[in-house]
Design a protein around this motif. Structure first.
Motif, PDB file in Angstrom:
ATOM      1  N   PRO A 127       0.835  -1.210   0.000  1.00 39.95           N
ATOM      2  CA  PRO A 127       0.000   0.000   0.000  1.00 39.95           C
ATOM      3  C   PRO A 127       0.865   1.255   0.000  1.00 39.95           C
ATOM      4  O   PRO A 127       1.939   1.289   0.609  1.00 39.95           O
ATOM      5  N   LEU A 128       0.383   2.295  -0.674  1.00 41.96           N
ATOM      6  CA  LEU A 128       1.161   3.528  -0.753  1.00 41.96           C
ATOM      7  C   LEU A 128       1.378   4.127   0.624  1.00 41.96           C
ATOM      8  O   LEU A 128       2.445   4.688   0.906  1.00 41.96           O
ATOM      9  N   ALA A 246      16.866   5.856  -1.333  1.00 40.30           N
ATOM     10  CA  ALA A 246      17.015   5.321  -2.691  1.00 40.30           C
ATOM     11  C   ALA A 246      16.984   3.798  -2.681  1.00 40.30           C
ATOM     12  O   ALA A 246      16.349   3.166  -3.537  1.00 40.30           O
ATOM     13  N   VAL A 247      17.680   3.184  -1.735  1.00 36.41           N
ATOM     14  CA  VAL A 247      17.688   1.728  -1.645  1.00 36.41           C
ATOM     15  C   VAL A 247      16.275   1.208  -1.374  1.00 36.41           C
ATOM     16  O   VAL A 247      15.796   0.280  -2.033  1.00 36.41           O
ATOM     17  N   ALA A 248      15.596   1.809  -0.383  1.00 39.35           N
ATOM     18  CA  ALA A 248      14.239   1.368  -0.063  1.00 39.35           C
ATOM     19  C   ALA A 248      13.301   1.558  -1.246  1.00 39.35           C
ATOM     20  O   ALA A 248      12.475   0.687  -1.551  1.00 39.35           O
ATOM     21  N   LEU A 254       9.116  -2.511  -7.059  1.00 41.81           N
ATOM     22  CA  LEU A 254       9.181  -3.755  -7.820  1.00 41.81           C
ATOM     23  C   LEU A 254       7.796  -4.274  -8.228  1.00 41.81           C
ATOM     24  O   LEU A 254       7.660  -4.941  -9.253  1.00 41.81           O
ATOM     25  N   LYS A 255       6.771  -3.994  -7.403  1.00 41.58           N
ATOM     26  CA  LYS A 255       5.464  -4.603  -7.666  1.00 41.58           C
ATOM     27  C   LYS A 255       4.370  -3.601  -8.020  1.00 41.58           C
ATOM     28  O   LYS A 255       3.219  -3.989  -8.186  1.00 41.58           O
ATOM     29  N   LEU A 256       4.711  -2.314  -8.098  1.00 43.26           N
ATOM     30  CA  LEU A 256       3.683  -1.312  -8.368  1.00 43.26           C
ATOM     31  C   LEU A 256       3.583  -1.007  -9.859  1.00 43.26           C
ATOM     32  O   LEU A 256       4.585  -0.987 -10.567  1.00 43.26           O
ATOM     33  N   GLY A 257       2.353  -0.739 -10.303  1.00 48.33           N
ATOM     34  CA  GLY A 257       2.151  -0.389 -11.708  1.00 48.33           C
ATOM     35  C   GLY A 257       2.824   0.908 -12.080  1.00 48.33           C
ATOM     36  O   GLY A 257       3.271   1.083 -13.213  1.00 48.33           O
ATOM     37  N   GLU A 261       5.633   6.412  -8.649  1.00 44.00           N
ATOM     38  CA  GLU A 261       4.800   6.760  -7.495  1.00 44.00           C
ATOM     39  C   GLU A 261       5.360   6.104  -6.229  1.00 44.00           C
ATOM     40  O   GLU A 261       5.375   6.712  -5.162  1.00 44.00           O
ATOM     41  N   ALA A 262       5.840   4.866  -6.352  1.00 40.78           N
ATOM     42  CA  ALA A 262       6.442   4.198  -5.201  1.00 40.78           C
ATOM     43  C   ALA A 262       7.684   4.946  -4.730  1.00 40.78           C
ATOM     44  O   ALA A 262       7.897   5.140  -3.523  1.00 40.78           O
TER      45      ALA A 262
END
Length: 796
Positions: A127-128, A246-248, A254-257, A261-262
């Motif tokens: 979730p965002l 940046a690492v996070a 990896l899984k967001l469309g 935005e992530a």
């Protein structure tokens, strides 16, 4: 020391349980946990709760383990609600337990408090709001670590993005050439555009590994997910603090469309807890890309060296998918999106339409206003707007690795050279008819790098002027006119030099050598008349110089001068075999001629073993000509000769160059020498050149089109052939390789009589990272290139 596959522990659970029981007084059920380098267990202790048991890799130094424990203790003291584990001391008071296993090997065990929750990677899509919370947590964590120090915090580790250049040695493990090219192109851009800025950004100790396996989440009261824990502090390091979000963000996307935005949510949350500067926001997206690049390159290595440990490749597929989606985005446009998200406003930047793809408008105007005999390189000419170090930049900011520019000897835009030029230009620039200390000081410093006999200088504005003056000096001193030159040689663009340079006089548009110019065969050990890099071949080629001298004496016009490059440039980066120059000089001097070493391309430490290429041959010429590198792009040339020759030239006719030897040029020349010595660039050229030679010879084992690899230091040639048996020149293939490398962001050019030699003569700041990028580009080009339109050759 560093963790190794062989050093990974494999203790039986009962051995671990016995050690924990004896030293911690705990007993319970042990369950194995996945690990990259260590051996991990979950311990559900009877009546005492849950713990994590970590047995360290044999290659991990003790101080790195102590770093983790000390950092966890520091965080706990300053942030009571930190969702991080704590190290538990043994009954003896130690936070690192050392004990012997059944085989007598020493093991180091740590017991940590357990953090509940499931990995963020278990969620189909984070979730965002959870990503924002992760960013805030990391910001709070870094604030709590402010001021923390430890002797191991600055150790070099492969996951430190400030040291991302280290992945250049890992990309060869990426088997797919397209994917390998993607990572190497990313690294090229990062090294050119971001890496130089990182040291100026805020620095601190960071967790450095908030990937989706190390971030734990749990259901929140509101029905969402909250951050329940952050584990695995093994990659802690002092680096640019912005690497933390940046690492996070790299793993969060990896899984967001919408991966951007992530990135914005993680960084936005971080920004709330620890505000990011504008410079940090500018570095954020390239650092995200670089983390993904480091991840996939490391996974490729792991697949080879540790195929039975899937944990080391757990993010590989998703990381490739994200990298391939993100790599094509314009860094400037992404930065503007992030700036807008943080309320920083939009910067004014030239749009691609304004600068033009390939500079079409500029090209048309150039064709209208600039003489057509001034050629451009590449099928689609490049518009270059800037340069730094070993890199050039187009107007949109794309970087190109410059492998052929031996003019900016100590690097494009070197700040010390620029500062020296600016200071002196602001103070005084005039001619040599006035006394000024800089011309004397530069002459002293320059001649100190040459053999003692070469002690007198003439300063001009280019290598062409230097060679033209040297010919005039030789003719005046000897009273003769004829000059002996090497086949394929190019010595400059004045009429005299064009008339004596076979590369020009016998090339397209040429009218043949002047009657007073006499060529001898190029001493080519690879495809010449006398094969082999030995003294026998050198003496045989030198005998041909003697034959020409003998003929000219018989014709009543003995030579004034033998003009030679110690390593041929335009002739194909040819290194004469041993004994050639020594024997050739003897033949020329035996008939009263002078010997001139043209060091315009190869001089000033480029060959690595010595400051001047002629020194490799054990000779001392009567004249040496210098240009290009001594001014680092500023117009500066020189003739250095003996006092005897200089005195003989002083026959009453004054020599004067309006701009030669002016104070600004002398200040620049001195700055170049300072940089060369201070940064030990000659030694670097030797090391990098050796690395490149080994690399190209390794490529030759896969690509038989590489017929010969030759040169010294950072003056190298790679000759391409259709067949190693026939040595048929692969001219079209060479042109295609040059074009393909350019598309990969690596600038090369072709040289030699058949234009089938890749010439490599980059700025002297070229290092192993740049060498790996060059090798990768040539490797891919040879694997994929097809015959294509030839690239326009150019001489510089």
């Amino acid at each position: 020391m560093a963790p190794t596959v062989e050093g990974r522990p494999a203790l039986a659970p009962e051995v671990v349980a016995a050690a924990v029981s004896e030293h911690y007084g705990l007993a319970g059920r042990l369950r194995p946990l996945p690990a990259e380098w260590d051996q991990n267990f979950r311990l559900d202790a009877e009546d005492a709760g849950t713990f994590a048991v970590k047995i360290a890799n044999a290659g991990t130094p003790d101080d790195e383990l102590d770093l983790q424990n000390a950092a966890l203790a520091w965080i706990a003291e300053r942030w009571s609600e930190a969702p991080t584990p704590r190290a538990i001391a043994t009954s003896e008071g130690a936070t690192i337990l050392t004990f012997d296993g059944p085989n007598g090997a020493s093991n180091r065990l740590r017991l940590l408090t357990w953090r509940p929750g499931e990995p963020l990677s278990a969620l189909p899509a984070p979730p965002l709001a959870t990503l924002e919370a992760l960013g805030r947590l990391l910001g709070e964590l870094d604030r709590s670590l402010d001021g923390f120090t430890h002797p191991a915090m600055a150790r070099p580790i492969g996951w430190d993005l400030a040291r991302a250049a280290a992945i250049s040695s890992r990309t060869a493990a990426i088997r797919d050439p397209r994917r390998r090219g993607l990572v190497e192109q990313l690294l090229l851009q990062f090294q050119a555009r971001v890496a130089p800025r990182l040291p100026a950004l805020p620095q601190s100790v960071i967790h450095n590994d908030a990937n989706d396996e190390n971030v734990l989440v749990a259901p929140s009261a509101e029905g969402g997910r909250h951050i329940a824990g952050l584990v695995d502090f093994g990659d802690m390091v002092r680096t640019a603090t912005v690497c933390e979000p940046a690492v996070a963000a790299a793993y969060a996307c990896l899984k967001l469309g919408d991966p951007l935005e992530a990135i914005a949510r993680v960084a936005g949350g971080y920004h709330v807890a620890r505000p990011l500067s504008e410079a940090e926001v500018g570095a954020l997206f390239p650092l995200v890309l670089m983390r993904l690049g480091v991840s996939v390159a490391t996974s490729a290595v792991a697949a080879v060296e540790d195929p039975d440990n899937p944990h080391r490749r757990i993010s590989d597929r998703a990381a490739w998918a994200a990298l391939e989606r993100l790599a094509g985005l314009d860094w400037n446009e992404v930065e503007e999106r992030l700036r807008a998200a943080f309320g920083l406003g939009v910067r004014s930047r030239p749009t691609p339409a304004a600068v033009g793809r390939g500079g079409a408008k500029l090209l048309a105007e150039r064709r209208l206003r600039i003489a057509p005999s001034l050629s451009l390189s590449y099928r689609e000419p490049l518009q270059i707007a800037g340069g730094r170090g070993a890199y050039l930049f187009d107007p949109a900011g794309r970087a190109y690795l410059d492998c052929v520019n031996n003019v900016c000897h100590v690097g494009h835009g070197h700040p010390r050279v620029v500062a020296a030029l600016s200071r002196q230009a602001a103070a005084l620039n005039t001619n040599t008819r006035y006394l000024h200390p800089l011309i004397v000081e530069y002459a002293r410093r320059l001649t100190a790098t040459l053999p003692e006999r070469l002690s007198v200088c003439y300063f001009v504005n280019s290598g062409s002027e230097a060679n033209d003056l040297a010919v005039r000096i030789a003719r005046t001193v000897t009273g003769r006119r004829d000059v002996v030159v090497m086949d394929g040689a190019y010595h400059g663009n004045t009429q005299t030099l064009v008339d004596l340079s076979p590369y020009k006089a016998e090339g397209p548009g040429g009218r043949g050598l002047a009657p007073w110019a006499h060529k001898v065969p190029a001493p080519d050990p690879y495809r010449g008349e006398h094969r082999g890099a030995d003294e026998a071949a050198g003496a045989a080629y030198a005998e041909q110089v003697g034959d020409v001298c003998e003929r000219l004496v018989g014709e009543g016009r003995p030579p004034a001068l033998f003009l030679v490059e110690p390593i041929l440039g335009c002739g194909g980066q040819v290194v004469p075999p041993p004994a050639y120059l020594r024997e050739a000089f003897w033949h020329v001097r035996a008939v009263g001629g002078l010997c001139l070493a043209d060091e315009v391309q190869v001089g000033l430490g480029r060959v690595g073993t010595s400051m001047w290429a002629f020194e490799q041959h054990g000779v001392v010429p009567d004249l040496v000509t210098l240009g290009k590198p001594i001014g680092n792009g500023h117009p500066l040339g020189a003739v250095v000769t003996t006092a005897e020759v200089a005195n003989a030239f002083a026959d009453g006719m004054e020599f004067f160059s309006t701009f030669g030897g002016n104070p600004v040029s002398m200040a620049v020349g001195l700055a170049v020498l300072d940089v060369l010595e201070g940064q030990r660039l000659r030694e670097k050229a030797l090391a990098t050149g050796g690395y490149l030679i080994d690399g190209f010879r390794a490529l030759a084992r896969r690509h038989p089109q590489i017929g010969d690899v030759r040169g010294s230091g950072l003056f190298l040639g790679v000759e391409l052939v259709e067949s190693p048996e026939t040595l048929e020149p692969a001219t079209a293939l060479t042109a295609a390789v040059v074009e393909r490398a350019k598309a990969d962001g690596v600038l090369l050019s072709a040289e030699g009589p058949h234009h089938n030699v890749l010439k490599i003569k980059p700025p002297m700041v070229f290092g192993e990272t740049e060498a790996d990028l060059l090798l990768g580009a040539v490797d891919r080009a040879l694997a994929t290139a097809r015959d294509d339109a030839p690239v326009l050759p150019f001489s510089d």
